[in-house]
Design a protein around this motif. Structure first.
Motif, mmCIF file in Angstrom:
data_model
loop_
_atom_site.group_PDB
_atom_site.id
_atom_site.type_symbol
_atom_site.label_atom_id
_atom_site.label_comp_id
_atom_site.label_asym_id
_atom_site.label_seq_id
_atom_site.Cartn_x
_atom_site.Cartn_y
_atom_site.Cartn_z
ATOM 1 N N ARG A 271 0.970 12.014 7.597
ATOM 2 C CA ARG A 271 0.938 11.969 9.046
ATOM 3 C C ARG A 271 0.013 13.012 9.646
ATOM 4 O O ARG A 271 -0.370 12.929 10.815
ATOM 5 N N THR A 272 -0.359 14.025 8.893
ATOM 6 C CA THR A 272 -1.147 15.110 9.474
ATOM 7 C C THR A 272 -2.634 14.997 9.167
ATOM 8 O O THR A 272 -3.405 15.851 9.544
ATOM 9 N N HIS A 273 -3.034 13.941 8.465
ATOM 10 C CA HIS A 273 -4.436 13.848 8.067
ATOM 11 C C HIS A 273 -4.839 12.397 7.958
ATOM 12 O O HIS A 273 -4.076 11.570 7.477
ATOM 13 N N ARG A 274 -6.019 12.069 8.424
ATOM 14 C CA ARG A 274 -6.569 10.733 8.281
ATOM 15 C C ARG A 274 -7.763 10.786 7.324
ATOM 16 O O ARG A 274 -8.490 11.776 7.303
ATOM 17 N N ILE B 259 14.405 6.925 9.002
ATOM 18 C CA ILE B 259 13.809 7.222 7.701
ATOM 19 C C ILE B 259 12.320 7.524 7.861
ATOM 20 O O ILE B 259 11.798 8.487 7.287
ATOM 21 N N VAL B 260 11.623 6.700 8.642
ATOM 22 C CA VAL B 260 10.190 6.913 8.872
ATOM 23 C C VAL B 260 9.951 8.263 9.529
ATOM 24 O O VAL B 260 9.068 9.029 9.129
ATOM 25 N N SER B 261 10.758 8.588 10.533
ATOM 26 C CA SER B 261 10.586 9.844 11.258
ATOM 27 C C SER B 261 10.904 11.051 10.376
ATOM 28 O O SER B 261 10.145 12.025 10.333
ATOM 29 N N ASP B 262 12.021 10.987 9.655
ATOM 30 C CA ASP B 262 12.458 12.126 8.843
ATOM 31 C C ASP B 262 11.492 12.438 7.712
ATOM 32 O O ASP B 262 11.345 13.590 7.297
ATOM 33 N N ASN B 263 10.812 11.403 7.177
ATOM 34 C CA ASN B 263 9.935 11.599 6.026
ATOM 35 C C ASN B 263 8.454 11.657 6.387
ATOM 36 O O ASN B 263 7.615 11.789 5.505
ATOM 37 N N GLY B 264 8.135 11.549 7.695
ATOM 38 C CA GLY B 264 6.737 11.592 8.102
ATOM 39 C C GLY B 264 5.915 10.487 7.481
ATOM 40 O O GLY B 264 4.776 10.697 7.058
ATOM 41 N N VAL B 265 6.469 9.282 7.432
ATOM 42 C CA VAL B 265 5.829 8.162 6.744
ATOM 43 C C VAL B 265 4.752 7.538 7.615
ATOM 44 O O VAL B 265 4.966 7.255 8.791
ATOM 45 N N SER B 266 3.575 7.310 7.034
ATOM 46 C CA SER B 266 2.519 6.580 7.737
ATOM 47 C C SER B 266 2.097 5.320 6.986
ATOM 48 O O SER B 266 1.304 4.539 7.486
ATOM 49 N N ILE B 267 2.628 5.113 5.769
ATOM 50 C CA ILE B 267 2.307 3.928 4.982
ATOM 51 C C ILE B 267 3.598 3.180 4.650
ATOM 52 O O ILE B 267 4.533 3.766 4.080
ATOM 53 N N GLY B 268 3.633 1.900 5.012
ATOM 54 C CA GLY B 268 4.789 1.071 4.711
ATOM 55 C C GLY B 268 4.401 -0.103 3.844
ATOM 56 O O GLY B 268 3.310 -0.666 3.988
ATOM 57 N N VAL B 269 5.289 -0.471 2.933
ATOM 58 C CA VAL B 269 5.081 -1.627 2.060
ATOM 59 C C VAL B 269 6.132 -2.670 2.424
ATOM 60 O O VAL B 269 7.330 -2.371 2.434
ATOM 61 N N ILE B 270 5.680 -3.886 2.739
ATOM 62 C CA ILE B 270 6.594 -4.965 3.103
ATOM 63 C C ILE B 270 6.648 -5.973 1.970
ATOM 64 O O ILE B 270 5.634 -6.578 1.611
ATOM 65 N N SER B 271 7.836 -6.155 1.394
ATOM 66 C CA SER B 271 8.026 -7.140 0.322
ATOM 67 C C SER B 271 9.238 -8.013 0.646
ATOM 68 O O SER B 271 10.006 -8.379 -0.238
ATOM 69 N N GLN C 160 7.324 -10.109 9.993
ATOM 70 C CA GLN C 160 6.753 -9.670 11.266
ATOM 71 C C GLN C 160 7.695 -8.721 12.001
ATOM 72 O O GLN C 160 7.256 -7.715 12.563
ATOM 73 N N GLN C 161 8.983 -9.017 11.982
ATOM 74 C CA GLN C 161 9.940 -8.125 12.640
ATOM 75 C C GLN C 161 9.953 -6.754 11.971
ATOM 76 O O GLN C 161 9.985 -5.716 12.646
ATOM 77 N N VAL C 162 9.917 -6.750 10.639
ATOM 78 C CA VAL C 162 9.865 -5.474 9.914
ATOM 79 C C VAL C 162 8.580 -4.734 10.262
ATOM 80 O O VAL C 162 8.584 -3.521 10.505
ATOM 81 N N CYS C 163 7.476 -5.458 10.296
ATOM 82 C CA CYS C 163 6.193 -4.862 10.647
ATOM 83 C C CYS C 163 6.248 -4.228 12.035
ATOM 84 O O CYS C 163 5.797 -3.092 12.224
ATOM 85 N N ASP C 164 6.798 -4.958 13.013
ATOM 86 C CA ASP C 164 6.884 -4.444 14.383
ATOM 87 C C ASP C 164 7.699 -3.152 14.433
ATOM 88 O O ASP C 164 7.334 -2.192 15.139
ATOM 89 N N ARG C 165 8.776 -3.121 13.688
ATOM 90 C CA ARG C 165 9.622 -1.917 13.679
ATOM 91 C C ARG C 165 8.912 -0.747 13.007
ATOM 92 O O ARG C 165 9.003 0.397 13.475
ATOM 93 N N LEU C 166 8.214 -1.016 11.923
ATOM 94 C CA LEU C 166 7.466 0.053 11.250
ATOM 95 C C LEU C 166 6.402 0.635 12.174
ATOM 96 O O LEU C 166 6.261 1.857 12.290
ATOM 97 N N VAL C 167 5.660 -0.248 12.845
ATOM 98 C CA VAL C 167 4.601 0.206 13.744
ATOM 99 C C VAL C 167 5.182 0.997 14.900
ATOM 100 O O VAL C 167 4.668 2.062 15.277
ATOM 101 N N ALA C 168 6.273 0.496 15.475
ATOM 102 C CA ALA C 168 6.907 1.202 16.598
ATOM 103 C C ALA C 168 7.417 2.569 16.176
ATOM 104 O O ALA C 168 7.455 3.513 16.983
ATOM 105 N N ALA C 169 7.788 2.692 14.896
ATOM 106 C CA ALA C 169 8.303 3.974 14.390
ATOM 107 C C ALA C 169 7.187 4.950 14.054
ATOM 108 O O ALA C 169 7.455 6.124 13.793
ATOM 109 N N GLY C 170 5.930 4.472 14.047
ATOM 110 C CA GLY C 170 4.813 5.376 13.794
ATOM 111 C C GLY C 170 4.007 5.087 12.552
ATOM 112 O O GLY C 170 3.035 5.790 12.254
ATOM 113 N N ASP D 43 -4.259 -2.617 17.565
ATOM 114 C CA ASP D 43 -5.413 -1.832 17.149
ATOM 115 C C ASP D 43 -4.944 -0.474 16.639
ATOM 116 O O ASP D 43 -4.006 0.119 17.164
ATOM 117 N N GLY D 44 -5.620 0.000 15.608
ATOM 118 C CA GLY D 44 -5.263 1.298 15.047
ATOM 119 C C GLY D 44 -4.319 1.208 13.866
ATOM 120 O O GLY D 44 -4.042 2.218 13.215
#
Length: 256
Positions: free
Chosen positions: A5-8, A150-162, A169-179, A195-196
């Motif tokens: 989360r701190t580096h791109r 979980i996303v917030s506590d772990n500073g997650v910026s990469i999610g895997v959907i399986s 799509q619902q999982v994707c929307d929630r992941l994106v909304a969480a950061g 975008d982004g």
């Protein structure tokens, strides 16, 4: 250690083409194999052959990294491993969450190559209450209700959907909304993201269909070569043919 989360990655700011970025993991895999064999240097021709590209393309790709090798010597293997790892952002820790712990999700969780490549599976998430607390690859599965926390506590910026396609799509929307800003999608559906947000899709059935196309074309060419004016077999005939398809050539999901 820095987190995702701190580096791109620096590739976009340095103007490295996306096609080159897509080949960097291939070079890194080949270089890592050489490093494990204690090979000190490698020529562009040798490395290109190991990565499955032509040497001119490899040299062009490396020029974007500012790496040109030494005439008569080649490229320093350890330096290139470091250089490409740094460019890909693999010299830091990237916490990853996997959502959907069915057969595929569990297989991904058990993949042993994440940690050595800069990825840490921070959490496994599933919507089935019966899965909650069940350890998979030594990590207890957490319920989907906890996704945002979980996303917030772990500073997650990469999610895997399986997950199944209907839930993706619902999982994707929630992941994106969480950061989450990067998603690897194994669900057989196209995701819509703002975008982004970067999405990489892995669809094994599509890859197999492409291989089937090439197998059918090769069979048609062989028939033409052997039978003169004999036409290539239609698609339905290919399914009943005794010629076996390339089931053993399923494309790798992760680098070996």
């Amino acid at each position: 250690m820095a987190t995702g989360r701190t580096h791109r990655p620096a590739t976009r700011s340095r103007g490295i083409p996306e096609a080159t970025v897509a080949r960097l993991p291939l070079y890194l895999r080949a270089l890592t194999a050489l490093s494990e064999r204690s090979v000190p240097t490698v020529s562009s021709e040798e490395l290109a052959a190991a990565a499955g590209v032509n040497s001119a393309k490899l040299r062009k790709d490396f020029s974007y990294l500012g790496s040109y090798g030494t005439r008569g010597v080649g490229y320093d293997v350890e330096y290139l491993v470091y250089q490409i790892s740094r460019e890909l952002g693999l010299t830091q820790d990237w916490p990853v969450v996997i959502v959907g712990i069915g057969n595929l999700g569990a297989a991904l969780a058990n993949y042993g190559g994440f940690a050595s490549r800069g990825f840490r599976v921070a959490a496994l998430i599933d919507a089935d209450p019966a899965m909650a607390g069940t350890p998979v690859a030594g990590i207890p599965v957490q319920h989907a209700d906890e996704l945002e926390k979980i996303v917030s506590d772990n500073g997650v910026s990469i999610g895997v959907i399986s997950t199944p396609a209907g839930a993706a799509q619902q999982v994707c929307d929630r992941l994106v909304a969480a950061g989450v800003t990067s998603i690897l999608n194994f669900a057989p559906t196209v995701l819509s993201v703002p975008d982004g947000v970067d999405v990489r899709k892995v669809d094994l059935s599509i890859e197999l269909q492409i291989l089937a196309f090439h197998e059918q074309r090769k069979a048609g060419e062989e028939a033409e070569a052997g039978g003169g004016d004999q036409a290539a077999p239609p698609v339905r005939a290919a399914a009943s043919s005794s010629r076996k398809g390339p089931d053993g050539d399923m494309p790798a999901v992760m680098p070996a």
